[in-house]
Design a protein around this motif. Structure first.
Motif, short mmCIF file in Angstrom:
data_model
loop_
_atom_site.label_atom_id
_atom_site.label_comp_id
_atom_site.label_asym_id
_atom_site.label_seq_id
_atom_site.Cartn_x
_atom_site.Cartn_y
_atom_site.Cartn_z
N LEU A 1 -18.45 -1.39 18.37
CA LEU A 1 -17.42 -2.16 17.67
C LEU A 1 -18.01 -3.43 17.07
O LEU A 1 -17.69 -3.80 15.92
N LEU A 2 -18.86 -4.13 17.82
CA LEU A 2 -19.50 -5.34 17.27
C LEU A 2 -20.38 -4.99 16.07
O LEU A 2 -20.39 -5.72 15.07
N HIS A 3 -21.09 -3.89 16.17
CA HIS A 3 -21.94 -3.47 15.04
C HIS A 3 -21.09 -3.13 13.83
O HIS A 3 -21.46 -3.44 12.68
N ARG A 4 -19.94 -2.52 14.05
CA ARG A 4 -19.06 -2.18 12.93
C ARG A 4 -18.50 -3.43 12.28
O ARG A 4 -18.36 -3.49 11.05
N VAL A 5 -18.18 -4.44 13.06
CA VAL A 5 -17.71 -5.72 12.49
C VAL A 5 -18.80 -6.33 11.64
O VAL A 5 -18.53 -6.86 10.55
N ASN A 6 -20.03 -6.29 12.10
CA ASN A 6 -21.14 -6.83 11.31
C ASN A 6 -21.27 -6.11 9.97
O ASN A 6 -21.52 -6.73 8.93
N ARG A 7 -21.11 -4.79 10.00
CA ARG A 7 -21.24 -4.02 8.77
C ARG A 7 -20.10 -4.32 7.80
O ARG A 7 -20.31 -4.42 6.59
N VAL A 8 -18.89 -4.47 8.34
CA VAL A 8 -17.75 -4.80 7.48
C VAL A 8 -17.92 -6.18 6.88
O VAL A 8 -17.62 -6.42 5.70
N ALA B 1 -20.95 -11.21 14.00
CA ALA B 1 -20.08 -11.31 15.17
C ALA B 1 -20.44 -12.50 16.06
O ALA B 1 -19.56 -13.03 16.74
N TRP B 2 -21.69 -12.94 16.08
CA TRP B 2 -22.07 -14.04 16.98
C TRP B 2 -22.57 -15.29 16.26
O TRP B 2 -22.79 -16.30 16.91
N SER B 3 -22.75 -15.23 14.94
CA SER B 3 -23.25 -16.42 14.25
C SER B 3 -22.26 -17.00 13.25
O SER B 3 -22.34 -18.20 12.93
N ALA B 4 -21.33 -16.19 12.75
CA ALA B 4 -20.39 -16.67 11.73
C ALA B 4 -19.24 -17.43 12.37
O ALA B 4 -18.92 -17.22 13.54
N SER C 1 -13.32 -17.90 11.28
CA SER C 1 -12.57 -17.47 10.10
C SER C 1 -13.22 -16.25 9.45
O SER C 1 -12.53 -15.30 9.04
N ALA C 2 -14.55 -16.23 9.35
CA ALA C 2 -15.25 -15.10 8.75
C ALA C 2 -15.15 -13.86 9.63
O ALA C 2 -14.95 -12.74 9.15
N VAL C 3 -15.30 -14.07 10.94
CA VAL C 3 -15.18 -12.93 11.86
C VAL C 3 -13.77 -12.39 11.83
O VAL C 3 -13.54 -11.18 11.83
N ARG C 4 -12.80 -13.31 11.77
CA ARG C 4 -11.40 -12.88 11.73
C ARG C 4 -11.10 -12.07 10.48
O ARG C 4 -10.37 -11.08 10.52
N GLN C 5 -11.67 -12.45 9.37
CA GLN C 5 -11.46 -11.73 8.13
C GLN C 5 -12.02 -10.30 8.22
O GLN C 5 -11.39 -9.34 7.77
N ALA C 6 -13.21 -10.18 8.81
CA ALA C 6 -13.79 -8.84 8.99
C ALA C 6 -12.96 -8.01 9.95
O ALA C 6 -12.76 -6.80 9.74
N LEU C 7 -12.46 -8.63 11.00
CA LEU C 7 -11.61 -7.91 11.96
C LEU C 7 -10.32 -7.44 11.31
O LEU C 7 -9.84 -6.33 11.57
N GLU C 8 -9.72 -8.28 10.48
CA GLU C 8 -8.49 -7.90 9.79
C GLU C 8 -8.72 -6.69 8.89
O GLU C 8 -7.90 -5.77 8.85
N GLN C 9 -9.84 -6.69 8.18
CA GLN C 9 -10.15 -5.56 7.32
C GLN C 9 -10.39 -4.29 8.14
O GLN C 9 -9.93 -3.19 7.78
#
Length: 454
Positions: A58-65, A72-75, A78-86
């Motif tokens: 799941l973390l790898h998929r968030v990074n790809r999105v 997932a660990w450096s952004a 807000s940026a992580v949340r945007q990827a999660l929403e997508q």
């Protein structure tokens, strides 16, 4: 790497996760992913290896999105949340809705995943981000305030679940069991779907099934038997056949003698003979002796049974379906060796897409198809309907018609049998009590009219 260069978020992340003792190594192709390896090892020690791998993917998929290998660990959140929403919106069919006091996952009109899956994924994301915080890789939690609106997520299941039976008892049987995804989401209910056998055959061919598993599938489709009853079939099932019945299966709670009559469809006969003649001899310990005994005569199931009796071998001890280890086939092996291929995300590229159905769901579909045929033939004649249903209950190996009510998704058959039982218990004349009862209920709209099932 831009978002356009990434794969769609609903495609599987091709990670390779290797273990050596208590250490986990995560690779993407030939590239070693150090941070994800560290996170996986930490989660495996704290929880278990299976949960650790799921969280890592799941973390790898968030990074790809998000378009960054370390998002997932450096952004920032807000940026992580945007990827999660997508990710939630495109893959799971829910969107994150922020209000004044809380943030919730809200179901879309046609969700891509059931509520239980969304809740599980949300839990796995929380575990993954908790691990990043514990390892000092993050200082905040992007999903800390997100709550799963369970009631809203499960609204779409109200149509697929029969809440209360006619006698007031709670039913745990969903009305719609399976969906076949191809590009978009295509719900398929267990009712009014005569095309299910074709979809399953198409999925099995695309999955590269062996002849054994194809024969098991055809037997499930024509008999409505449990998976264990088909996989555990012995040659005693074929030995008990007669002029009108092709074979008999063991049923739950009826002892060791196969009793359930099964009339094979043309597809089931063809698939079973193909397996018995071409694939099974490779794993049959009796094949050498049978070949010598057979001579130049043609192979037939009847002659194989004759050989077993000549050698004083009990047909009940010889399995029909064998594994490559020459042992009896079983439901777990069928699930892992064949059915799991149809449920993998990689199956979405096949002709019918990913298949979200278990083998036991076929039993529900077949029983409902049989009930539709009985209803179409005798729906206007209560007495004949009751007699036909009694015979069907006996053939299925049930002790009482009440076992039928959890398979009766329409409810009409259950209502009929309950009314009939009340009439007998009240010592009322059945002819007076039941005459015209269903006609009146259909006119009132309480029950659906008889339908024909092609």
């Amino acid at each position: 790497m831009s978002v356009a260069q990434l794969r769609r978020p609903d495609q599987a992340s091709h990670l390779i996760i290797r273990t050596k003792g208590e250490l986990y190594a995560v690779y993407e192709g030939n590239r070693f992913l150090r941070i994800l390896s560290r996170v996986t090892t930490y989660l495996a020690k704290k929880h278990n290896g299976r949960l650790a791998k799921q969280c890592t993917r799941l973390l790898h998929r968030v990074n790809r999105v998000g378009g960054a290998w370390d998002l997932a660990w450096s952004a920032p959140s807000s940026a992580v949340r945007q990827a999660l929403e997508q990710l939630f919106r495109t893959h799971y069919g829910v969107h994150i809705k922020a209000s004044v006091q809380t943030t919730q996952l809200v179901c879309q009109p046609k969700p891509a995943s059931p509520a239980s899956t969304v809740i599980t994924v949300l839990y796995q994301f929380r575990v993954a981000f908790d691990a990043l915080i514990s390892l000092k890789l993050r200082i905040d939690h992007p999903l800390d305030t997100v709550r799963c609106a369970t009631r809203q997520l499960r609204q779409h299941q109200s149509v697929l679940r029969q809440g209360v039976l006619y006698d007031g008892t709670q039913s745990r049987t969903p009305v719609g069991y399976y969906r076949i995804q191809n590009e978009g989401v295509t719900p398929q209910g267990i009712l009014d779907n005569p095309g299910l056998p074709g979809l399953l055959r198409q999925a099995a061919r695309a999955g590269g099934w062996q002849s054994r598993d194809l024969a098991v599938l055809e037997l499930l489709l024509c008999s409505g038997a449990r998976v264990a009853e088909v996989c555990g079939m012995t040659w005693a099932s074929l030995a008990s056949a007669d002029g009108h019945i092709d074979l008999r299966l063991h049923t739950k709670g009826q002892g060791l003698v196969p009793r359930k009559p099964v009339v094979l469809s043309s597809e089931a006969k063809r698939a079973l003979l193909t397996y018995l003649q071409r694939e099974r001899p490779t794993y049959d310990e009796h094949h050498g002796g049978f070949t010598s005994w057979l001579g130049r005569r043609q192979w037939t199931p009847e002659r194989y049974l004759e050989y077993l009796r000549a050698q004083q071998i009990d047909p009940a001890t010889v399995p029909v379906f064998l594994t490559h280890r020459k042992t009896a086939h079983n439901p777990d092996a069928f699930q892992k060796a064949a059915w799991s291929r149809l449920r993998r995300p990689s199956a979405r590229g096949t002709a019918c897409g990913q298949l979200l159905i278990s083998p036991h769901h076929i039993r529900h579909w077949v029983i409902n198809a049989d009930l539709d045929r009985i209803w179409a033939a005798h729906g206007q004649e209560e007495f004949r309907s009751v007699e036909a249903l009694r015979a069907y209950v006996q053939d299925m190996g049930w002790r009482s018609w009440r076992s039928l009510q959890h398979y009766d998704h329409r409810g009409a058959v259950t209502f009929l049998m309950q009314a009939w039982t009340r009439a007998l218990e009240g010592k009322a004349a059945p002819a007076v009590t039941m005459n015209g009862l269903l006609d009146q209920l259909q006119a009132d709209g309480t029950l659906p009219p008889p339908v024909s099932f092609a």
